[in-house]
Design a protein around this motif. Structure first.
Motif, PDB file in Angstrom:
ATOM      1  N   ILE A  20       0.866  -1.171   0.000  1.00  0.00           N
ATOM      2  CA  ILE A  20       0.000   0.000   0.000  1.00  0.00           C
ATOM      3  C   ILE A  20       0.908   1.227   0.000  1.00  0.00           C
ATOM      4  O   ILE A  20       1.622   1.463   0.978  1.00  0.00           O
ATOM      5  N   SER A  24      -0.453   9.793  -1.093  1.00  0.00           N
ATOM      6  CA  SER A  24      -1.399   9.940  -2.203  1.00  0.00           C
ATOM      7  C   SER A  24      -1.402  11.384  -2.668  1.00  0.00           C
ATOM      8  O   SER A  24      -1.033  12.291  -1.926  1.00  0.00           O
ATOM      9  N   THR A  32      -7.013   7.981  -3.431  1.00  0.00           N
ATOM     10  CA  THR A  32      -6.161   7.500  -2.345  1.00  0.00           C
ATOM     11  C   THR A  32      -5.419   6.261  -2.816  1.00  0.00           C
ATOM     12  O   THR A  32      -6.035   5.318  -3.338  1.00  0.00           O
ATOM     13  N   HIS A  34      -3.979   2.753  -2.939  1.00  0.00           N
ATOM     14  CA  HIS A  34      -4.521   1.578  -2.262  1.00  0.00           C
ATOM     15  C   HIS A  34      -4.218   0.302  -3.039  1.00  0.00           C
ATOM     16  O   HIS A  34      -3.874   0.333  -4.215  1.00  0.00           O
ATOM     17  N   ARG A  77     -10.865  -2.839  -0.545  1.00  0.00           N
ATOM     18  CA  ARG A  77      -9.587  -2.159  -0.401  1.00  0.00           C
ATOM     19  C   ARG A  77      -8.866  -2.723   0.822  1.00  0.00           C
ATOM     20  O   ARG A  77      -9.448  -2.775   1.911  1.00  0.00           O
ATOM     21  N   ASN A  79      -6.538  -1.283   2.333  1.00  0.00           N
ATOM     22  CA  ASN A  79      -6.416  -0.143   3.250  1.00  0.00           C
ATOM     23  C   ASN A  79      -7.559  -0.095   4.255  1.00  0.00           C
ATOM     24  O   ASN A  79      -7.391   0.415   5.362  1.00  0.00           O
ATOM     25  N   ASP A  80      -8.738  -0.564   3.862  1.00  0.00           N
ATOM     26  CA  ASP A  80      -9.926  -0.441   4.698  1.00  0.00           C
ATOM     27  C   ASP A  80     -10.121  -1.605   5.665  1.00  0.00           C
ATOM     28  O   ASP A  80     -11.021  -1.548   6.506  1.00  0.00           O
ATOM     29  N   SER A  82      -9.768  -3.557   8.912  1.00  0.00           N
ATOM     30  CA  SER A  82      -9.420  -3.041  10.244  1.00  0.00           C
ATOM     31  C   SER A  82      -9.547  -4.057  11.362  1.00  0.00           C
ATOM     32  O   SER A  82      -8.968  -3.862  12.428  1.00  0.00           O
ATOM     33  N   ARG A  86      -5.191  -3.176  11.349  1.00  0.00           N
ATOM     34  CA  ARG A  86      -4.944  -2.463  10.086  1.00  0.00           C
ATOM     35  C   ARG A  86      -3.661  -2.976   9.451  1.00  0.00           C
ATOM     36  O   ARG A  86      -2.718  -3.344  10.138  1.00  0.00           O
ATOM     37  N   ARG A  89       0.773   0.832   5.813  1.00  0.00           N
ATOM     38  CA  ARG A  89       1.155   1.381   4.513  1.00  0.00           C
ATOM     39  C   ARG A  89       2.668   1.322   4.388  1.00  0.00           C
ATOM     40  O   ARG A  89       3.391   1.348   5.378  1.00  0.00           O
ATOM     41  N   ARG A 109      -3.723  -2.323  -7.752  1.00  0.00           N
ATOM     42  CA  ARG A 109      -3.058  -1.289  -6.962  1.00  0.00           C
ATOM     43  C   ARG A 109      -3.178   0.044  -7.688  1.00  0.00           C
ATOM     44  O   ARG A 109      -2.899   0.144  -8.880  1.00  0.00           O
TER      45      ARG A 109
END
Length: 127
Positions: A20, A24, A32, A34, A77, A79-80, A82, A86, A89, A109
């Protein structure tokens, strides 16, 4: 319309290139940076998908549990994610995606660290 009652795809998929980007440019959330896994469940039964994340220097994270409805596409994603934690990055990782029914998985990506954005997409490796 042709139906796929047994589903198409595989029950295990591997993404060996996860990363990730840490920064951005452009408007959020569209631009963003991701990683995503794009999943297709063409079968008649909802899929219970588990994602396990492997790192170079620590124990794995997960499983992250995702329902993918029957006869639907689902984009997640990374990134999302959780719960249970998490995904950091700027860190290399790999994914093992398992499902209780056959699905198809693709990895995408978006790297928007520069104004000239880069988008990469590839089919995951069926296990």
């Amino acid at each position: 319309m042709q139906r796929h009652p047994a589903g198409i795809g595989s029950r295990t998929w591997v993404v060996a290139d996860g990363y990730i980007p840490p920064r951005s440019s452009g408007p959020a959330p569209e631009m963003t940076s991701h990683d995503s896994i794009c999943m297709l469940n063409a079968g008649e039964t909802e899929a219970r998908v588990e994602v396990q994340v492997y790192f170079t220097d620590r124990e794995p994270a997960g499983p992250f549990v995702l329902p993918v409805p029957a006869r639907r596409a689902f984009h997640q994603r990374i990134n999302d994610l959780s719960t249970p934690e998490r995904i950091p990055r700027g860190t290399d990782y790999c994914l093992v995606v398992t499902s209780d029914v056959p699905i198809v998985v693709q990895h995408t990506r978006l790297d928007s660290r520069q104004e000239a954005n880069a988008l990469m997409s590839t089919i995951a490796f069926p296990g």
